[in-house]
Structures are given as structure tokens and as C-alpha cells.
Design a protein around this motif. Structure first.
Motif, PDB file in Angstrom:
ATOM      1  N   GLY A   1       0.814  -1.207   0.000  1.00 28.68           N
ATOM      2  CA  GLY A   1       0.000   0.000   0.000  1.00 28.68           C
ATOM      3  C   GLY A   1       0.852   1.263   0.000  1.00 28.68           C
ATOM      4  N   ASP A   2       1.917   1.245   0.806  1.00 33.47           N
ATOM      5  CA  ASP A   2       2.817   2.402   0.862  1.00 33.47           C
ATOM      6  C   ASP A   2       3.517   2.626  -0.477  1.00 33.47           C
ATOM      7  OD1 ASP A   2       2.087   2.738   3.483  1.00 33.47           O
ATOM      8  OD2 ASP A   2       3.923   1.886   4.335  1.00 33.47           O
ATOM      9  N   LEU A   3       3.922   1.541  -1.115  1.00 31.23           N
ATOM     10  CA  LEU A   3       4.570   1.674  -2.425  1.00 31.23           C
ATOM     11  C   LEU A   3       3.591   2.215  -3.469  1.00 31.23           C
ATOM     12  CD1 LEU A   3       6.736  -1.584  -2.545  1.00 31.23           C
ATOM     13  CD2 LEU A   3       7.542   0.768  -2.293  1.00 31.23           C
ATOM     14  N   ALA A   4       2.345   1.789  -3.373  1.00 32.67           N
ATOM     15  CA  ALA A   4       1.330   2.292  -4.305  1.00 32.67           C
ATOM     16  C   ALA A   4       1.114   3.791  -4.088  1.00 32.67           C
ATOM     17  CB  ALA A   4       0.019   1.535  -4.120  1.00 32.67           C
ATOM     18  N   LYS A   5       1.054   4.206  -2.822  1.00 32.54           N
ATOM     19  CA  LYS A   5       0.900   5.637  -2.522  1.00 32.54           C
ATOM     20  C   LYS A   5       2.097   6.421  -3.039  1.00 32.54           C
ATOM     21  CE  LYS A   5      -1.918   5.287   1.659  1.00 32.54           C
ATOM     22  NZ  LYS A   5      -1.927   5.508   3.106  1.00 32.54           N
ATOM     23  N   ALA A   6       3.298   5.886  -2.827  1.00 32.09           N
ATOM     24  CA  ALA A   6       4.507   6.574  -3.282  1.00 32.09           C
ATOM     25  C   ALA A   6       4.491   6.738  -4.803  1.00 32.09           C
ATOM     26  CB  ALA A   6       5.756   5.804  -2.841  1.00 32.09           C
TER      27      ALA A   6
ATOM     28  N   ALA B   1       4.352  10.244  -6.816  1.00 29.41           N
ATOM     29  CA  ALA B   1       5.382  10.561  -7.811  1.00 29.41           C
ATOM     30  C   ALA B   1       4.733  11.030  -9.113  1.00 29.41           C
ATOM     31  CB  ALA B   1       6.270   9.343  -8.063  1.00 29.41           C
ATOM     32  N   VAL B   2       3.655  10.367  -9.504  1.00 28.46           N
ATOM     33  CA  VAL B   2       2.934  10.771 -10.724  1.00 28.46           C
ATOM     34  C   VAL B   2       2.319  12.153 -10.539  1.00 28.46           C
ATOM     35  CG1 VAL B   2       0.922  10.227 -12.157  1.00 28.46           C
ATOM     36  CG2 VAL B   2       2.505   8.416 -11.516  1.00 28.46           C
TER      37      VAL B   2
END
Length: 149
Positions: A87-92, A96-97
């Protein structure tokens, strides 16, 4: 992961069945050994050794159950941490986008402002040439009004 958990459960079931069979064979072996030992050493010494083996086995099983329970808890905690990390990687990635989109928007707006300032300068230059004297007089009059106040 569900398959892994299922395999662990099935292995636990197999291990319990296996332990039952081992216990049965162990008991049979102990009976044979008991008969043999009775002829060689005292029954009392043999029984003490047998009781110690059983006590040690019970302690082992208790410790193993504690280990197994803690292992399951840690596996669950690890799974939760993996889910949180995903989930954290998806938020990051999302941020970034968004950051890139904002940078592009700022760059585009800066270009628009620059173009606007250039056009404004050109229009003012045209107006100044056409109405230069009038504009200049109005500016001086405004400056005088400010000084009077």
C-alpha cells in the motif's frame, strides 16, 4: 500465500498423525526393550529412565506448541507488513505521478506567463506609440495627485 498456509495446516495434521504412529511404535519398542532389560538390569532403573523420556517428550511437545503458535503469529504479522508495504509503495507511486504532473503544470504556466508578459509588452509598446503623449500625461497627473496627498 493461502496455498502455503494450507500446506502448513496439512503438514501439521500429517505431523500429528506421524507422532501418533511414532508413539505407538515407540511404546511397542519400549515394551520389547523392557522385557530385555528386565533380564539385564533392575526394573526400577528402567522405569525411571522411561518416565524421564516421557517427561522430556512432554516438555518438548509443550515447547514445540509455543514455537508453532508464535510462528503462526509472526507469519500473520509478516503478511500484514507486506500488505502495508504494498500500500505504501502504491501511494509513493501515485504521489510521484502527481508530483510530475504538478511540475509539468508549473512549467506550462511559467511559459504562459512569459508569453503573456511578452504580448503585454508588445501591446503597451503599440499603445505607447499611438497614444504615447496621452498616457504619459495621465501618468504624470497621477504622480502629481499622489504627491499632493
Amino acid at each position: 500465500l493461502e496455498h502455503l498456509k494450507q500446506d502448513i495446516r496439512e503438514f501439521s495434521k500429517f505431523k500429528k498423525e506421524f507422532n501418533v504412529k511414532v508413539k505407538k511404535l515407540s511404546d511397542e519398542a519400549m515394551n520389547v526393550i523392557e522385557r530385555c532389560v528386565e533380564a539385564q538390569m533392575g526394573v526400577e532403573t528402567f522405569n525411571k529412565a522411561r518416565m524421564e523420556i516421557e517427561r522430556s517428550h512432554k516438555v518438548y511437545l509443550k515447547k514445540y506448541e509455543i514455537y508453532h503458535q508464535r510462528s503462526m503469529e509472526l507469519d500473520e504479522e509478516l503478511e500484514n507488513l507486506k500488505i502495508k508495504r504494498a500500500g505504501d509503495l502504491a501511494k509513493a507511486a501515485k504521489y510521484a505521478v502527481e508530483l510530475e504532473a504538478l511540475k509539468q503544470s508549473i512549467e506550462q504556466n511559467t511559459k504562459y506567463l512569459k508569453d503573456y508578459d511578452e504580448r503585454k509588452g508588445k501591446l503597451l509598446a503599440l499603445n505607447f506609440d499611438a497614444f504615447g503623449a496621452e498616457i504619459e500625461q495621465e501618468k504624470q497627473q497621477q504622480d502629481n495627485n499622489k504627491d499632493d496627498k
